[in-house]
Design a protein around this motif. Structure first.
Motif, mmCIF file in Angstrom:
data_model
loop_
_atom_site.group_PDB
_atom_site.id
_atom_site.type_symbol
_atom_site.label_atom_id
_atom_site.label_comp_id
_atom_site.label_asym_id
_atom_site.label_seq_id
_atom_site.Cartn_x
_atom_site.Cartn_y
_atom_site.Cartn_z
ATOM 1 N N ALA A 79 -6.979 -0.343 -1.130
ATOM 2 C CA ALA A 79 -6.371 -1.829 -1.200
ATOM 3 C C ALA A 79 -6.480 -2.465 -0.189
ATOM 4 O O ALA A 79 -6.186 -3.672 -0.766
ATOM 5 C CB ALA A 79 -4.509 -1.497 -1.443
ATOM 6 N N THR A 80 -6.802 -1.811 0.978
ATOM 7 C CA THR A 80 -7.548 -3.105 1.754
ATOM 8 C C THR A 80 -8.292 -3.545 0.564
ATOM 9 O O THR A 80 -8.862 -5.057 1.600
ATOM 10 C CB THR A 80 -7.666 -2.008 3.583
ATOM 11 N N GLU A 81 -9.880 -2.804 0.891
ATOM 12 C CA GLU A 81 -10.953 -3.998 0.132
ATOM 13 C C GLU A 81 -10.585 -4.738 -1.409
ATOM 14 O O GLU A 81 -11.295 -5.431 -1.144
ATOM 15 C CB GLU A 81 -12.003 -2.778 -0.362
ATOM 16 N N LEU A 82 -9.610 -4.070 -1.573
ATOM 17 C CA LEU A 82 -9.395 -4.722 -3.243
ATOM 18 C C LEU A 82 -8.467 -5.920 -3.100
ATOM 19 O O LEU A 82 -7.909 -6.997 -3.803
ATOM 20 C CB LEU A 82 -9.010 -3.790 -4.135
ATOM 21 N N GLN A 83 -7.830 -6.433 -1.732
ATOM 22 C CA GLN A 83 -7.225 -7.237 -1.206
ATOM 23 C C GLN A 83 -5.959 -6.906 -1.615
ATOM 24 O O GLN A 83 -5.282 -8.324 -2.236
ATOM 25 C CB GLN A 83 -7.490 -8.371 -1.102
ATOM 26 N N ALA A 84 -5.355 -5.878 -2.066
ATOM 27 C CA ALA A 84 -4.567 -6.018 -3.487
ATOM 28 C C ALA A 84 -2.582 -5.251 -2.565
ATOM 29 O O ALA A 84 -3.231 -4.396 -1.849
ATOM 30 C CB ALA A 84 -4.363 -4.800 -4.609
ATOM 31 N N PRO A 85 -1.729 -4.816 -2.553
ATOM 32 C CA PRO A 85 -0.728 -4.491 -1.189
ATOM 33 C C PRO A 85 -0.864 -3.149 -2.331
ATOM 34 O O PRO A 85 -0.835 -2.978 -3.613
ATOM 35 C CB PRO A 85 0.444 -4.920 -2.341
ATOM 36 N N LEU A 86 -0.690 -1.959 -1.406
ATOM 37 C CA LEU A 86 -1.260 -0.758 -2.469
ATOM 38 C C LEU A 86 1.215 -0.487 -2.236
ATOM 39 O O LEU A 86 1.832 -0.436 -1.769
ATOM 40 C CB LEU A 86 -0.413 0.421 -0.967
ATOM 41 N N ILE A 87 1.413 0.213 -2.948
ATOM 42 C CA ILE A 87 2.729 1.365 -3.374
ATOM 43 C C ILE A 87 2.568 2.366 -3.635
ATOM 44 O O ILE A 87 2.067 2.731 -4.101
ATOM 45 C CB ILE A 87 3.425 -0.308 -4.900
ATOM 46 N N PHE A 88 3.843 3.076 -2.808
ATOM 47 C CA PHE A 88 3.594 4.490 -3.309
ATOM 48 C C PHE A 88 4.866 4.554 -4.194
ATOM 49 O O PHE A 88 6.121 4.147 -3.552
ATOM 50 C CB PHE A 88 3.197 5.697 -1.715
ATOM 51 N N LYS A 128 -2.481 -4.869 -8.002
ATOM 52 C CA LYS A 128 -1.415 -3.504 -7.811
ATOM 53 C C LYS A 128 -2.599 -2.668 -7.199
ATOM 54 O O LYS A 128 -3.069 -1.761 -8.221
ATOM 55 C CB LYS A 128 -0.459 -3.507 -7.715
ATOM 56 N N VAL A 129 -2.270 -1.481 -6.499
ATOM 57 C CA VAL A 129 -2.415 -0.144 -6.326
ATOM 58 C C VAL A 129 -1.681 0.738 -6.240
ATOM 59 O O VAL A 129 -0.509 0.313 -5.540
ATOM 60 C CB VAL A 129 -3.943 0.072 -5.216
ATOM 61 N N LEU A 130 -1.554 1.295 -7.081
ATOM 62 C CA LEU A 130 -0.493 2.260 -7.904
ATOM 63 C C LEU A 130 -0.712 3.833 -6.692
ATOM 64 O O LEU A 130 -1.907 4.625 -7.651
ATOM 65 C CB LEU A 130 0.444 2.452 -8.430
ATOM 66 N N THR A 131 -0.013 4.298 -5.445
ATOM 67 C CA THR A 131 -0.564 6.640 -5.686
ATOM 68 C C THR A 131 1.581 6.757 -5.770
ATOM 69 O O THR A 131 2.126 6.003 -5.775
ATOM 70 C CB THR A 131 -1.217 5.936 -4.589
ATOM 71 N N ILE A 132 1.339 7.978 -4.998
ATOM 72 C CA ILE A 132 2.305 8.772 -5.502
ATOM 73 C C ILE A 132 2.543 9.690 -3.762
ATOM 74 O O ILE A 132 1.454 9.688 -3.581
ATOM 75 C CB ILE A 132 2.651 9.783 -6.522
ATOM 76 N N GLU A 133 3.587 9.698 -3.489
ATOM 77 C CA GLU A 133 3.329 10.167 -2.211
ATOM 78 C C GLU A 133 3.327 11.627 -2.334
ATOM 79 O O GLU A 133 3.744 12.411 -3.441
ATOM 80 C CB GLU A 133 4.978 10.229 -1.200
ATOM 81 N N SER A 134 2.813 12.417 -1.108
ATOM 82 C CA SER A 134 2.496 11.223 0.234
ATOM 83 C C SER A 134 0.965 11.743 0.497
ATOM 84 O O SER A 134 -0.035 10.767 0.801
ATOM 85 C CB SER A 134 2.989 13.061 1.485
ATOM 86 N N SER A 135 0.219 12.612 -0.790
ATOM 87 C CA SER A 135 -1.112 12.876 -0.468
ATOM 88 C C SER A 135 -2.357 11.869 -1.043
ATOM 89 O O SER A 135 -3.111 11.543 -0.631
ATOM 90 C CB SER A 135 -1.132 14.180 -0.351
ATOM 91 N N GLY A 136 -1.274 10.719 -2.297
ATOM 92 C CA GLY A 136 -1.761 9.814 -2.331
ATOM 93 C C GLY A 136 -2.274 8.272 -1.441
ATOM 94 O O GLY A 136 -3.509 7.875 -1.776
#
Lengths: 197, 197
Positions: B69-78, B53-61
């Motif tokens: 996330a695309t390249e790591l083929q993992a879902p992105l969660i904010f 999983k890739v985890l970031t924080i809204e909005s600028s992340g």
């Protein structure tokens, strides 16, 4: 757009006759592969419209706009939401009422990023009553720029936003149009047409 | 990362000894081409770490994480920010104090999207005092998942966040490290090293 409709059916959750939850792929967890397809589809639909800027609104608009801006080779700008703004120097500001949250927000964009002569593609995740779309339109027009069109990921066609935008003469491209969500069942507008033909 | 450092020098604006404004390409207007390179660089650095999983924080992340996330083929969660949460059912929550805004926010992620066994890559636009990074770490660890590392677009190396993360044993990959912003002049950490060698 078939991949999107499949995702809505398979991974969306109908919470009521009005509310579809899509936080599994669109507005909390993001399926970046699907959002890249969504962005490319917007770009394909507006590729001959001389788009110079793509404008969306934080936070859920950013992912579906990302690839649209890349493909159109235009900068992506996201409007910021704030309860109310005290300092509005150098900002384009409009007021947006959210029926879901029952509160008004100011949305704003720096005057540095949208200017007279820009042809702006507006993108948002949902179109319901049209409040956010009209707020973004107001910002573009305040800047003296023109709205080339509005790209919507999921349109709730049973609410009034689409009709209001059509009536005002704006071009709207919605990638999935929900006819109804009644009794937990998702019906798309184009399916309705084909079942009547 | 050279393209990023060029953008910071050419399109960033030093507002004070502490504040670098990068709203021309990162956190208001987004240069999606540059953000795609940023995302690919994060993915390259973590490609052998079993990221789920890739985890970031809204909005600028969201923009700099999208391609990672695309390249790591993992879902992105904010993670979402809210002044304070009243309903916390099914949410992982932590408190983050913003020195810039002088206010505390709750940040939250649905328990549906990070689970025990996940290997999470955390990405954020800035690292200053480390508040947001530690908030995201807390959320990952609450879920019983593990932090594979922290990817930062711009690190203010003159503030304490990096040292605190290093001391706590986390792996940090920052694509641009600001040594100082004094007197309007941007100095990067790696330039400093080479000028001393």
């Amino acid at each position: 757009m078939q991949e999107l409709k499949n995702a809505i059916r398979e991974r969306g959750k109908v919470l009521s006759n009005d509310v579809l939850k899509v936080d599994t792929f669109l507005n909390h967890q993001i399926d970046t592969e699907l959002m890249a397809l969504v962005g490319k589809e917007f770009a394909a639909r507006f590729k001959n419209d001389g788009i110079t800027k793509v404008l969306t609104i934080e936070s859920s608009g950013i992912a579906p706009s990302f690839m649209a801006a890349t493909e159109l080779q235009a900068p992506l700008i996201f409007a910021r939401k704030k309860k109310s703004l005290t300092l509005t120097d150098n900002l384009l500001v409009s007021k947006v009422y959210s029926f879901t949250k029952q509160e008004s927000n100011d949305i704003s964009v720096s005057k540095d990023f949208i200017q007279e002569g820009d042809r702006v593609l507006i993108i948002d995740d949902f179109l319901a009553n049209g409040q956010a779309a009209f707020g973004l339109i107001e910002i573009v027009e305040q800047a003296g720029a023109s709205v080339a069109g509005i790209g919507i990921v999921i349109e709730k066609s049973f609410q009034e936003g689409r009709k209001k935008l059509d009536d005002a003469g704006y071009r709207v491209e919605s990638l999935a149009r929900l006819h109804t969500l009644n009794e937990g069942k998702i019906t798309f507008v184009d399916e309705l047409v084909s079942s009547h033909s």
